[in-house]
Design an enzyme around this catalytic site. Sequence first.
Site, PDB file in Angstrom:
ATOM      1  CD  GLU A 129       0.848   3.227   3.886  1.00 24.42           C
ATOM      2  OE1 GLU A 129       1.199   2.314   4.669  1.00 24.42           O
ATOM      3  OE2 GLU A 129       1.637   4.050   3.398  1.00 24.42           O
ATOM      4  CE  LYS A 141      -1.026  -0.703   4.934  1.00 22.07           C
ATOM      5  NZ  LYS A 141      -0.688  -2.141   5.003  1.00 22.07           N
ATOM      6  CB  THR A 142       4.027   2.308   1.611  1.00 22.80           C
ATOM      7  OG1 THR A 142       3.543   2.140   2.939  1.00 22.80           O
ATOM      8  CG2 THR A 142       4.928   3.542   1.565  1.00 22.80           C
TER       9      THR A 142
END
Length: 450
Positions: free
Chosen positions: A158, A114-115
């Site tokens: 995020e 996700k980052t």
Amino acid sequence: MNRERYHFIGIGGAGMSVIAELLHGRGAVVQGSDAKPSATLERLESRGIHCYPTQDASQVPPDHTVVRSTAIKDDNPELATALERGQEIIHRSEALVRAARGLDFVAVAGAHGKTTTSGMLAAALVEAGADPSYAVGGSVLGLGSGARLGSGSVFVAEADESDGSFLAYQPRVAIVTNVEPDHLDHYGSEEAFADAFLQFASRLVDGGLLICCADDAGSAHLAERARSEGLRVATYGRSANADVIVDGDDVFIGEDCYRLSLQVAGDHNRLNAAAALIAGIELGVPAPLMARSLGAFAGTDRRFEPRGYVGGIRVVDDYAHHPTEVAATIATARTQVGSSRVLVLFQPHLFSRTKNFADRFAGALSAADSVVVADIFPAREAPMPGVTSALITEKLPGAEFVPDLTDAAARIASLARPGDIIITMGAGSVTEAGPMILAALAGDSGQVTP
């Protein structure tokens, strides 16, 4: 004008610091504290956010809303004082919602990836001229930080599933990179973990879009469940069943093909780029422009981040702390070393994760040529009887358990030879081992090439 006022407890954390910057950028009065000095506190100070390098009850103004994360316990002196006073106390997820008010919210979730995906989307939207706001859990290389308040209509964030706080959001676009079991200390079972992602999808605003990876079984199942409930869904992946198909550097959307020219390596990053491409198109960026703009993303810190070279030996640092991430990082390194070797210094993150996934960590690490494993980084957890890094090394012949991080850095350096890549890997203090390894490799010469 009555300005909002916030005091962040643990402001030096990756997630907390970016939200503090965003609220400050929107005109709020923001300050905070952390347990020790850090480069993050220095950066926040330079941007007009006062930071205390200690935590003390006297530092909490009674007229400020207190922002906490799940890691901050009720006996923290600052939080205890705020509770006693009856001050407004909010979770960092609620603070992020406040920072995103009035914007098209894009939430990027998943056990891993996700980052990078949120950073990639943010960088591409900047390159495309959309001037987004974003809150990414790591500094985006080339953009200067992980947070920015733009003038455009989009907010990219995020979304943290670790404690269920991602259920506070109501996104216009939700990306789910995968639904691999993690954080079972919070959810209790794999079924509950998967159900939380369906709840997350159901938080989409009317007409919003859920973007899921078809190559991940959990994410693909989420897509099926979401469609059955009438949600709009787009899938991506190498699978022929995906709505958007990734074939090497080509992405096919119907009859149209778009070429990716990424700065970041690895098949997993091509998948991340496909998710970002779909999101950008949904947000109104023309597909050809969005595809080109993805090439502007240079990575985020601690994602295969170069630390230096000594004598032909390359040292990189990576945040991988889930078995799938570990495997992907080693696979990426393998493509870059030819006939040379991949050496890993791994620091497990959390006792619960080590206990639940010791077998899978051993399997993922087995793709490296040499592995040294340091003590578990506890983060928010208390020790668990019988749970140590030996649970991993016992299942991985040839791996070494070297508890002390300094000793572990010296040991991995001693195993290296010209042409090798050494990866320091984990979500905790292992990032500090890179300079130790470089110093050990350089010896008396002290010559390190950036």
